[in-house]
Design a protein around this motif. Structure first.
Motif, PDB file in Angstrom:
ATOM      1  N   CYS A 226      39.167  37.340  41.962  1.00  0.00           N
ATOM      2  CA  CYS A 226      37.623  37.847  41.634  1.00  0.00           C
ATOM      3  C   CYS A 226      37.568  39.458  41.504  1.00  0.00           C
ATOM      4  N   SER A 227      36.817  39.668  40.629  1.00  0.00           N
ATOM      5  CA  SER A 227      36.501  41.021  40.118  1.00  0.00           C
ATOM      6  C   SER A 227      35.028  41.355  40.309  1.00  0.00           C
ATOM      7  N   ALA A 228      34.472  42.243  41.042  1.00  0.00           N
ATOM      8  CA  ALA A 228      33.184  42.489  40.984  1.00  0.00           C
ATOM      9  C   ALA A 228      32.612  42.988  39.795  1.00  0.00           C
ATOM     10  N   HIS A 229      33.198  43.664  38.902  1.00  0.00           N
ATOM     11  CA  HIS A 229      32.405  44.257  38.004  1.00  0.00           C
ATOM     12  C   HIS A 229      32.235  43.402  36.735  1.00  0.00           C
ATOM     13  N   LYS A 230      32.655  41.963  37.011  1.00  0.00           N
ATOM     14  CA  LYS A 230      32.247  41.026  35.984  1.00  0.00           C
ATOM     15  C   LYS A 230      30.985  40.470  36.358  1.00  0.00           C
ATOM     16  N   PHE A 231      30.498  40.750  37.318  1.00  0.00           N
ATOM     17  CA  PHE A 231      28.889  40.246  37.553  1.00  0.00           C
ATOM     18  C   PHE A 231      28.158  41.094  38.221  1.00  0.00           C
TER      19      PHE A 231
ATOM     20  N   ALA B 242      39.825  44.022  27.003  1.00  0.00           N
ATOM     21  CA  ALA B 242      39.562  45.643  26.851  1.00  0.00           C
ATOM     22  C   ALA B 242      40.564  46.352  27.973  1.00  0.00           C
ATOM     23  N   CYS B 243      41.620  45.647  28.347  1.00  0.00           N
ATOM     24  CA  CYS B 243      42.386  46.286  29.626  1.00  0.00           C
ATOM     25  C   CYS B 243      43.475  46.801  28.756  1.00  0.00           C
ATOM     26  N   SER B 244      43.599  47.172  27.490  1.00  0.00           N
ATOM     27  CA  SER B 244      44.813  48.090  27.097  1.00  0.00           C
ATOM     28  C   SER B 244      44.222  49.337  26.506  1.00  0.00           C
TER      29      SER B 244
ATOM     30  N   GLY C 296      40.474  44.780  42.970  1.00  0.00           N
ATOM     31  CA  GLY C 296      40.051  44.014  41.748  1.00  0.00           C
ATOM     32  C   GLY C 296      40.841  42.856  41.208  1.00  0.00           C
ATOM     33  N   GLY C 297      40.537  42.326  40.101  1.00  0.00           N
ATOM     34  CA  GLY C 297      41.189  41.126  39.516  1.00  0.00           C
ATOM     35  C   GLY C 297      42.642  41.403  39.288  1.00  0.00           C
ATOM     36  N   THR C 298      43.318  42.268  38.733  1.00  0.00           N
ATOM     37  CA  THR C 298      44.564  42.715  38.579  1.00  0.00           C
ATOM     38  C   THR C 298      45.415  42.755  39.847  1.00  0.00           C
ATOM     39  N   GLU C 299      44.874  43.409  40.738  1.00  0.00           N
ATOM     40  CA  GLU C 299      45.722  43.595  42.011  1.00  0.00           C
ATOM     41  C   GLU C 299      45.754  42.090  42.660  1.00  0.00           C
TER      42      GLU C 299
ATOM     43  N   SER D 259      44.976  30.431  40.389  1.00  0.00           N
ATOM     44  CA  SER D 259      43.765  30.438  39.274  1.00  0.00           C
ATOM     45  C   SER D 259      43.052  31.658  39.096  1.00  0.00           C
ATOM     46  N   ASP D 260      43.228  32.387  37.949  1.00  0.00           N
ATOM     47  CA  ASP D 260      42.773  33.741  37.873  1.00  0.00           C
ATOM     48  C   ASP D 260      41.071  33.191  37.320  1.00  0.00           C
ATOM     49  N   THR D 261      40.213  33.411  38.491  1.00  0.00           N
ATOM     50  CA  THR D 261      38.835  33.081  38.396  1.00  0.00           C
ATOM     51  C   THR D 261      38.111  34.407  38.116  1.00  0.00           C
ATOM     52  N   VAL D 262      38.604  35.389  37.504  1.00  0.00           N
ATOM     53  CA  VAL D 262      38.025  36.642  37.231  1.00  0.00           C
ATOM     54  C   VAL D 262      36.632  36.418  36.428  1.00  0.00           C
ATOM     55  N   GLN D 263      36.642  35.752  35.430  1.00  0.00           N
ATOM     56  CA  GLN D 263      35.515  35.545  34.575  1.00  0.00           C
ATOM     57  C   GLN D 263      34.497  34.328  35.088  1.00  0.00           C
ATOM     58  N   THR D 264      34.789  33.787  36.245  1.00  0.00           N
ATOM     59  CA  THR D 264      33.929  32.576  36.619  1.00  0.00           C
ATOM     60  C   THR D 264      33.438  32.772  37.752  1.00  0.00           C
TER      61      THR D 264
ATOM     62  N   ASN E 204      39.255  30.966  30.016  1.00  0.00           N
ATOM     63  CA  ASN E 204      39.783  32.336  29.261  1.00  0.00           C
ATOM     64  C   ASN E 204      38.805  33.500  28.987  1.00  0.00           C
ATOM     65  N   ASN E 205      39.379  34.734  28.905  1.00  0.00           N
ATOM     66  CA  ASN E 205      38.301  35.948  28.971  1.00  0.00           C
ATOM     67  C   ASN E 205      37.977  36.220  27.462  1.00  0.00           C
ATOM     68  N   GLU E 206      38.792  35.711  26.513  1.00  0.00           N
ATOM     69  CA  GLU E 206      38.575  35.890  25.156  1.00  0.00           C
ATOM     70  C   GLU E 206      38.058  34.705  24.204  1.00  0.00           C
TER      71      GLU E 206
ATOM     72  N   GLU F 208      46.947  33.568  29.141  1.00  0.00           N
ATOM     73  CA  GLU F 208      46.584  34.255  30.490  1.00  0.00           C
ATOM     74  C   GLU F 208      46.290  35.607  30.096  1.00  0.00           C
ATOM     75  N   HIS F 209      45.544  36.145  31.195  1.00  0.00           N
ATOM     76  CA  HIS F 209      45.139  37.653  30.951  1.00  0.00           C
ATOM     77  C   HIS F 209      46.399  38.392  31.139  1.00  0.00           C
ATOM     78  N   SER F 210      46.765  39.609  30.680  1.00  0.00           N
ATOM     79  CA  SER F 210      47.907  40.521  30.846  1.00  0.00           C
ATOM     80  C   SER F 210      48.381  40.480  32.401  1.00  0.00           C
TER      81      SER F 210
HETATM   82  N1  PLP Z   1      41.876  38.584  34.674  1.00  0.00           N
HETATM   83  C1  PLP Z   1      40.885  38.322  33.760  1.00  0.00           C
HETATM   84  C2  PLP Z   1      40.562  36.958  33.412  1.00  0.00           C
HETATM   85  C3  PLP Z   1      39.996  39.346  33.328  1.00  0.00           C
HETATM   86  O1  PLP Z   1      39.074  39.072  32.461  1.00  0.00           O
HETATM   87  C4  PLP Z   1      40.197  40.694  33.728  1.00  0.00           C
HETATM   88  C5  PLP Z   1      39.542  41.960  33.302  1.00  0.00           C
HETATM   89  O2  PLP Z   1      39.291  42.043  32.091  1.00  0.00           O
HETATM   90  C6  PLP Z   1      41.292  40.858  34.905  1.00  0.00           C
HETATM   91  C7  PLP Z   1      42.065  39.568  35.313  1.00  0.00           C
HETATM   92  C8  PLP Z   1      41.405  42.273  35.611  1.00  0.00           C
HETATM   93  O3  PLP Z   1      40.440  42.528  36.741  1.00  0.00           O
HETATM   94  P1  PLP Z   1      40.242  44.057  36.876  1.00  0.00           P
HETATM   95  O4  PLP Z   1      39.525  44.690  35.790  1.00  0.00           O
HETATM   96  O5  PLP Z   1      39.238  44.117  37.945  1.00  0.00           O
HETATM   97  O6  PLP Z   1      41.561  44.485  36.961  1.00  0.00           O
END
Ligand code: PLP
Length: 384
Positions: free
Chosen positions: A199-204, A328-330, A70-73, A176-181, A151-153, A97-99
């Motif tokens: 990229c993270s599949a669960h965002k789409f 929501a990641c905390s 996923g995105g974090t990794e 670039s963290d493109t997880v939200q796009t 930005n995810n927020e 940025e995301h954590s």
């Molecule tokens: N980066 C952004 C901008 C996110 O919104 C998220 C998830 O909330 C992540 C990274 C982490 O992705 P994952 O949940 O797949 O680890």
């Protein structure tokens, strides 16, 4: 008893077509993709077909796609690869940025002596690219710029082409963290010159626990997780075959119907903006997230002072509305949002709530949420 799910930036419901594709894998393909026998080759073929189909949609060679959990990794891998394989000694990033990126860059700073520099933001929350340019022109240290696409927020968006131009002019690598796009905006990596995207599949509407890291084909980088040499040694570990198939299916659906999904989501967001303005006079939108050039899936509302403000997300949940007070990641912890603080939008007297939308959001969802918001933020005489 949730009546309206408006937390799609945290995660989206899995599309039925994705569930079906994954079920088929679980029921019919049990081989390990590294095994050379028939069942193994069948699993391997699914992984490689998925890689090719994603790469085709992005306009990049299949070998640039490294499947991850996923995105974090993927974010962690990009930053570690830049430091360990490319010799980066300075990372220019943002406190918003995301954590995953904040902590990975801080770890590189604390553990490996990499200098971490934070770029400024404009008052509206957008990245100050002139400040980035000033920082980059001030030193020749090998540098990675890590700035998220959206930005995810609060939904502020960086123009990746401009970011790339600035970084390349000064010889910096780009993550670039493109997880939200990813899956929400077209992306042509044949034209866009960047080094790492995530990229993270669960965002789409794909499965949780599946994603990828894009690595520019000109780079030679090492793996973060070592093991059996999977993913061309970039990521050891038996592949999540069903997850990868689900990711590719979700990606396919997202790209095929992107224009209509975007139009629908924008209409839902506009209904929410208009309704919030009617229901709660004085509401404002952090990061000007109501603007059309912001991430169209996200709206971050700041409400006027109210006795219920501190409990807003909790009270909305009691009304059956799923939304969020931050990322929501905390583990659901309500520590306040580091993003709102970093961008100067945090106000202890005013509740900020993120509503986020998907192609499955309906007008009824929006109206239900607006009713709940009106109840929670009713005129103070009624509330006390
Ligand atoms: N980066 C952004 C901008 C996110 O919104 C998220 C998830 O909330 C992540 C990274 C982490 O992705 P994952 O949940 O797949 O680890």
């Amino acid at each position: 008893m949730t009546h309206a799910y408006l937390d799609n930036a945290a995660t989206t419901p899995v599309a039925p077509e994705v569930v079906q594709a994954m079920m088929e894998v679980y029921q019919t393909v049990h081989g390990n993709p590294s095994s050379t026998h028939g069942p193994g080759r069948k699993a391997k073929a699914l992984v490689e077909t998925s890689r090719r189909s994603i790469a085709k949609l992005l306009g990049c060679p299949p070998r640039t796609i490294c499947f991850t959990s996923g995105g974090t990794e993927a974010d962690n891998h990009a930053i570690q690869a830049a430091v360990n394989s490319l010799g980066v000694r300075r990372i220019v990033t943002s406190e918003a940025e995301h954590s995953a990126v904040v902590k990975a860059t801080n770890a590189a700073g604390e553990g490996q002596g990499v200098e971490v520099v934070h770029v400024k933001h404009h008052e509206d929350g957008s990245v100050d690219l002139a400040d980035l340019e000033r920082i980059l022109s001030g030193s020749n240290v090998p540098t990675l710029v890590s700035l998220m696409h959206a930005n995810n927020e609060v939904g502020v968006v960086v123009d990746l082409k401009r970011l790339s131009d600035v970084c390349r002019t000064h010889g910096a690598w780009i993550h670039s963290d493109t997880v939200q796009t990813m899956g929400h905006y077209p992306m042509n990596l044949g034209e866009l010159d960047v080094d790492f995207l995530t990229c993270s599949a669960h965002k789409f509407h794909g499965p949780k626990g599946a994603g990828f890291l894009y690595v520019n084909p000109t780079l030679r980088v090492g793996g973060m997780i070592v093991g059996g040499g999977q993913e061309r040694t970039l990521r050891g570990g038996t592949e999540n075959v069903a997850g990868i198939v689900g990711l590719a299916k979700a990606f396919d659906l997202a790209f095929e119907h992107m224009t209509e999904h975007e139009a629908h989501i924008r209409a839902m967001k506009e209904r929410m903006v208009a309704g919030l303005r009617r229901a709660v006079p004085g509401v404002v939108f952090n990061g000007e997230s109501d603007r059309a050039d912001r991430l169209y899936t996200v709206l971050n509302a700041k409400f006027p002072p109210h006795p219920n403000g501190g409990m807003a997300v909790f009270l909305l949940d009691l009304e059956g509305i799923a939304c969020s007070g931050g990322s929501a990641c905390s583990s659901g912890a309500t520590l306040g949002s580091h993003v709102l603080r970093a961008l100067g939008f945090h106000d202890p007297d005013k509740a900020s709530v993120r509503f986020s939308f998907s192609r499955y959001t309906t007008e009824a969802d929006i109206d239900c949420a607006l009713e709940a918001v009106a109840k929670v933020f009713a005129a103070v005489e009624e509330a006390v």
